[in-house]
Design a protein around this motif. Structure first.
Motif, PDB file in Angstrom:
ATOM      1  N   GLU A  15      78.961  14.479  94.371  1.00 18.75           N
ATOM      2  CA  GLU A  15      78.403  14.993  95.627  1.00 18.75           C
ATOM      3  C   GLU A  15      79.262  16.137  96.158  1.00 18.75           C
ATOM      4  N   ALA A  81      75.514  19.508  95.757  1.00 16.55           N
ATOM      5  CA  ALA A  81      74.620  18.377  95.463  1.00 16.55           C
ATOM      6  C   ALA A  81      74.756  17.273  96.504  1.00 16.55           C
ATOM      7  N   VAL A 113      73.802  12.029  91.013  1.00 15.36           N
ATOM      8  CA  VAL A 113      74.822  12.571  91.909  1.00 15.36           C
ATOM      9  C   VAL A 113      75.638  11.398  92.438  1.00 15.36           C
TER      10      VAL A 113
END
Lengths: 115, 113
Positions: A15, A81, A113
């Protein structure tokens, strides 16, 4: 032969990191290129498309894709992301002027992710 | 616009029974597509209609599968007799023109036991 390919079955990204999901194609003439996303237990949803014009296309949820004619690619990208971006992504292409409205889909890439 | 509407959302049936899946495309769209999705085989095109006429049915797995589009607002996919290997999610999609792409329905999850 005319075709579309997604070379990676799965892409893992943390992430906050940028993500890229790859798509390459082989089409005679000018390609019509699309990206779709499928969340669990849902249908495919349109993300973005390239028909003509600017090679960098912006779409839903902060995604973008770049049409690269010399490399015959249309990679999907996002600068940062989110865990909620985890889904199955499909690239699709209209294989030439005789294809009518029909698109040919790649095999899909699962994006994971991690927090 | 309500989008592409598929029914039922879920179907559980016994082997040998007839199954009918239904699709209502977006009004004004002239192309309709039936797809099947499984973990093993991914997304497969079964049949493609243009202006209610079947254009490409080469993806229909066998004679047990048939599809019709009696008018611009309705299509059916029928499996008779159904088999456990037909278990999959079946999607319908419609399109307006080549630059439009597709709009997909939410799918029908078919389980044949």
């Amino acid at each position: 032969a005319q075709s579309v390919a997604q070379p990676e079955d799965q892409v893992n990204v943390a992430e906050g990191n940028p993500l890229t999901v790859k798509c390459t194609y082989s089409v005679s003439g000018n390609p019509y290129l699309f990206w779709y996303v499928q969340y669990p237990n849902r249908g495919l949803q349109f993300l973005l498309k390239y028909i003509t014009g600017d090679n960098l296309v912006k779409g839903s949820y902060g995604f973008e894709a770049e049409f690269n004619k010399s490399q015959t690619s249309f990679h999907l990208k996002k600068p940062s992301a989110l865990v909620s971006d985890s889904a199955l992504y499909f690239c699709a292409v209209r294989l030439g002027n005789n294809a009518g409205n029909m698109l040919t889909f790649g095999g899909g890439t699962r994006l994971m992710v991690k927090p | 616009d309500a989008g592409v509407i598929q029914s039922p959302r879920h179907e559980v049936t016994e082997m040998g029974q007839e199954v009918t899946l239904r699709c209502k495309p977006i009004s004004g769209h002239n192309s309709l597509f039936w797809y099947r999705q499984t973990m093993m085989r991914g997304l497969e095109l079964l049949i493609y209609f243009n202006n209610n006429v079947p254009i490409d049915d080469s993806g229909m797995p066998e004679d047990r599968f048939s599809a019709k589009m009696p008018n611009a607002s309705f299509s059916t996919l029928k499996i008779q007799p159904s088999e456990p290997r037909d278990s999959a999610v079946y999607f319908c999609a419609s399109s307006l023109n080549p630059g439009y792409g597709y709009t997909f329905g939410s799918g029908t999850r078919l389980t044949v036991v």
